[in-house]
Design a protein around this motif. Sequence first.
Motif, PDB file in Angstrom:
ATOM      1  N   TRP A 175       0.744  -1.318   0.019  1.00 26.51           N
ATOM      2  CA  TRP A 175       0.016   0.086  -0.050  1.00 26.51           C
ATOM      3  C   TRP A 175       0.840   1.193   0.165  1.00 26.51           C
ATOM      4  N   VAL A 176       1.177   1.825  -1.072  1.00 23.58           N
ATOM      5  CA  VAL A 176       1.836   3.138  -1.360  1.00 23.58           C
ATOM      6  C   VAL A 176       0.971   4.500  -0.842  1.00 23.58           C
ATOM      7  N   TYR A 177       1.760   5.272   0.131  1.00 18.68           N
ATOM      8  CA  TYR A 177       1.060   6.245   0.488  1.00 18.68           C
ATOM      9  C   TYR A 177       1.417   7.491  -0.274  1.00 18.68           C
ATOM     10  N   GLN A 178       2.652   7.775  -0.617  1.00 21.16           N
ATOM     11  CA  GLN A 178       3.215   8.805  -1.326  1.00 21.16           C
ATOM     12  C   GLN A 178       4.542   8.235  -2.114  1.00 21.16           C
ATOM     13  N   GLU A 179       4.706   8.869  -3.025  1.00 21.30           N
ATOM     14  CA  GLU A 179       6.196   8.666  -3.580  1.00 21.30           C
ATOM     15  C   GLU A 179       6.555   9.817  -4.188  1.00 21.30           C
ATOM     16  N   GLY A 180       7.919   9.939  -4.928  1.00 21.14           N
ATOM     17  CA  GLY A 180       8.398  11.009  -5.708  1.00 21.14           C
ATOM     18  C   GLY A 180       9.861  10.737  -5.501  1.00 21.14           C
ATOM     19  N   VAL A 181      10.478  11.881  -6.343  1.00 24.98           N
ATOM     20  CA  VAL A 181      11.870  11.870  -6.617  1.00 24.98           C
ATOM     21  C   VAL A 181      12.461  12.665  -5.556  1.00 24.98           C
ATOM     22  N   ARG A 182      13.688  12.487  -4.768  1.00 24.42           N
ATOM     23  CA  ARG A 182      14.380  13.441  -3.964  1.00 24.42           C
ATOM     24  C   ARG A 182      15.814  13.528  -4.717  1.00 24.42           C
ATOM     25  N   ASN A 183      16.187  14.857  -4.497  1.00 31.23           N
ATOM     26  CA  ASN A 183      17.797  15.060  -4.921  1.00 31.23           C
ATOM     27  C   ASN A 183      18.524  14.727  -3.837  1.00 31.23           C
ATOM     28  N   GLY A 184      19.831  15.076  -3.937  1.00 30.49           N
ATOM     29  CA  GLY A 184      20.909  14.858  -3.047  1.00 30.49           C
ATOM     30  C   GLY A 184      20.799  15.372  -1.792  1.00 30.49           C
ATOM     31  N   THR A 185      19.929  16.476  -1.630  1.00 32.88           N
ATOM     32  CA  THR A 185      19.759  17.116  -0.337  1.00 32.88           C
ATOM     33  C   THR A 185      18.714  16.401   0.400  1.00 32.88           C
ATOM     34  N   GLY A 186      17.943  15.664  -0.010  1.00 34.20           N
ATOM     35  CA  GLY A 186      17.003  14.924   0.384  1.00 34.20           C
ATOM     36  C   GLY A 186      15.390  15.748   0.260  1.00 34.20           C
ATOM     37  N   ALA A 187      15.455  16.788  -0.610  1.00 34.01           N
ATOM     38  CA  ALA A 187      14.254  17.509  -0.944  1.00 34.01           C
ATOM     39  C   ALA A 187      13.435  16.535  -1.844  1.00 34.01           C
ATOM     40  N   LEU A 188      12.066  16.716  -1.812  1.00 36.58           N
ATOM     41  CA  LEU A 188      11.121  15.966  -2.579  1.00 36.58           C
ATOM     42  C   LEU A 188      10.991  16.981  -3.856  1.00 36.58           C
ATOM     43  N   VAL A 189      11.587  16.801  -5.036  1.00 39.30           N
ATOM     44  CA  VAL A 189      11.733  17.795  -5.923  1.00 39.30           C
ATOM     45  C   VAL A 189      10.420  17.375  -6.943  1.00 39.30           C
ATOM     46  N   ILE A 190      10.034  16.044  -7.144  1.00 39.05           N
ATOM     47  CA  ILE A 190       9.014  15.558  -8.196  1.00 39.05           C
ATOM     48  C   ILE A 190       8.077  14.824  -7.394  1.00 39.05           C
ATOM     49  N   PRO A 191       7.020  15.231  -6.894  1.00 40.00           N
ATOM     50  CA  PRO A 191       6.043  14.275  -6.252  1.00 40.00           C
ATOM     51  C   PRO A 191       5.555  13.436  -7.189  1.00 40.00           C
ATOM     52  N   ASP A 192       4.879  12.459  -6.735  1.00 37.82           N
ATOM     53  CA  ASP A 192       3.876  11.479  -7.324  1.00 37.82           C
ATOM     54  C   ASP A 192       4.483  11.195  -8.706  1.00 37.82           C
ATOM     55  N   ALA A 193       5.942  10.797  -8.622  1.00 39.80           N
ATOM     56  CA  ALA A 193       6.204  10.247 -10.073  1.00 39.80           C
ATOM     57  C   ALA A 193       7.459   9.303  -9.644  1.00 39.80           C
ATOM     58  N   ARG A 194       7.816   8.507 -10.661  1.00 39.65           N
ATOM     59  CA  ARG A 194       9.005   7.641 -10.602  1.00 39.65           C
ATOM     60  C   ARG A 194       9.956   7.893 -11.797  1.00 39.65           C
ATOM     61  N   ILE A 195      11.207   7.971 -11.595  1.00 37.37           N
ATOM     62  CA  ILE A 195      11.982   8.178 -12.962  1.00 37.37           C
ATOM     63  C   ILE A 195      13.003   6.998 -13.080  1.00 37.37           C
ATOM     64  N   SER A 196      13.028   6.365 -14.164  1.00 39.22           N
ATOM     65  CA  SER A 196      14.117   5.356 -14.683  1.00 39.22           C
ATOM     66  C   SER A 196      14.966   5.816 -15.724  1.00 39.22           C
ATOM     67  N   GLY A 246      18.073  20.544  -8.648  1.00 40.21           N
ATOM     68  CA  GLY A 246      19.127  20.689  -7.523  1.00 40.21           C
ATOM     69  C   GLY A 246      20.148  19.612  -7.698  1.00 40.21           C
ATOM     70  N   PRO A 247      21.141  19.435  -6.959  1.00 42.47           N
ATOM     71  CA  PRO A 247      22.263  18.458  -7.131  1.00 42.47           C
ATOM     72  C   PRO A 247      21.731  17.143  -6.995  1.00 42.47           C
ATOM     73  N   GLY A 248      22.513  16.210  -7.485  1.00 42.76           N
ATOM     74  CA  GLY A 248      22.289  14.887  -7.089  1.00 42.76           C
ATOM     75  C   GLY A 248      23.005  14.205  -6.082  1.00 42.76           C
ATOM     76  N   PRO A 249      22.817  13.009  -5.860  1.00 45.78           N
ATOM     77  CA  PRO A 249      22.356  11.951  -6.574  1.00 45.78           C
ATOM     78  C   PRO A 249      20.660  11.958  -6.389  1.00 45.78           C
ATOM     79  N   TYR A 250      19.826  11.603  -7.706  1.00 51.59           N
ATOM     80  CA  TYR A 250      18.608  11.398  -7.438  1.00 51.59           C
ATOM     81  C   TYR A 250      18.154   9.979  -7.093  1.00 51.59           C
ATOM     82  N   THR A 251      17.318  10.252  -6.221  1.00 55.49           N
ATOM     83  CA  THR A 251      16.469   8.858  -5.739  1.00 55.49           C
ATOM     84  C   THR A 251      15.066   8.892  -6.139  1.00 55.49           C
ATOM     85  N   ASN A 252      14.465   7.622  -6.372  1.00 52.94           N
ATOM     86  CA  ASN A 252      13.077   7.363  -6.223  1.00 52.94           C
ATOM     87  C   ASN A 252      12.851   7.155  -4.627  1.00 52.94           C
TER      88      ASN A 252
END
Length: 327
Positions: free
Chosen positions: A240-261, A281-287
């Motif tokens: 059960w996924v509550y929320q998801e998104g992409v975070r940058n190297g600082t830990g900030a959620l920069v792209i909500p409700d998305a996944r990147i491959s 922002g700076p990397g590394p970027y993580t889902n």
Amino acid sequence: MIWLTWRQHRKQALWTAVALAALAAVLVPTGLAMRSSFEDSGLGACLRALGHAELVDGGGCEALSQRFKSKYETTTYLAILLVLLPVLAGVFLGAPLVAREVENGTHRLVWTQGISRRRWILTKFGLVGAVALVLSVGYALGSAWWLGPLTANGLGRFRFLVFDVQGTAPIGYTLFAVALGILTGTLSRRVLPAMGISLAAFIAVRALVELLARPSFMPTETLAYAVDGPAMVNRFAGSWVYQEGVRNGTGALVIPDARISCGGGEGVTQCLAGLARDGYGPGPYTNWLEYQPADRFWTFQTIETGIFLALTALLVALAIRRVRRIA
């Protein structure tokens, strides 16, 4: 007293059986067809090989899954009918149980025959509650069987409407609905108002538990994985996924409700450079995702069933107290 209660409610039992038989006539053929297609297409074997890990390297089941979903996607609307069954039990079995007796005045005759009010209400609830219990168990097992291929194909057992019609939760919902109908009958003393009040109250309580309480039953877990790695979320895991998104190297959620491959090869560098160039922002970027693991399904079922069984006991106690005050 048991025989009298049965004679009073045997028509309701007959119509209930007819309604369930009609529902089974729809669900059984479609369930058999879905299961046959699920296995014959190779989707079942593919998903079993994929397993229930949260992250997978590829998967290879997407094409089979999409074909199965396209074929049976509209079938999931039948789950709405399944969700209505517990409240219908409360409206048509629970609400008239006391309200019809009081409205017609027949309760006075029973109480002059040496039958105590406590015994009268407990016998009525015991018999109707036992019937509702048996029906809800069969209904929950049948729903789980029918939904099996759909939940395995990414629908997930935690999904709204799906969680509510399988496991032990339908048993709690059904008994609660019957007890709620009985209590509203003792309060309104008329059948139609009791049915309307019990319907509205049941929907309100279910909505409060489902939307506010259920997400907080257990602390969530989080998962992070690189956008340029080979791993991806296994959408067939059933979590059960509550929320998801992409975070940058600082830990900030920069792209909500998305996944990147970013895939592999030379395209990875261009993908990462594009994210930086677009102002993320700076990397590394993580889902990143916040979720409840699929293996907590039965824990959530137990908690929610316990809530509704406790409410059922409370409502029965209030109904007994209320019956003692009926003139």
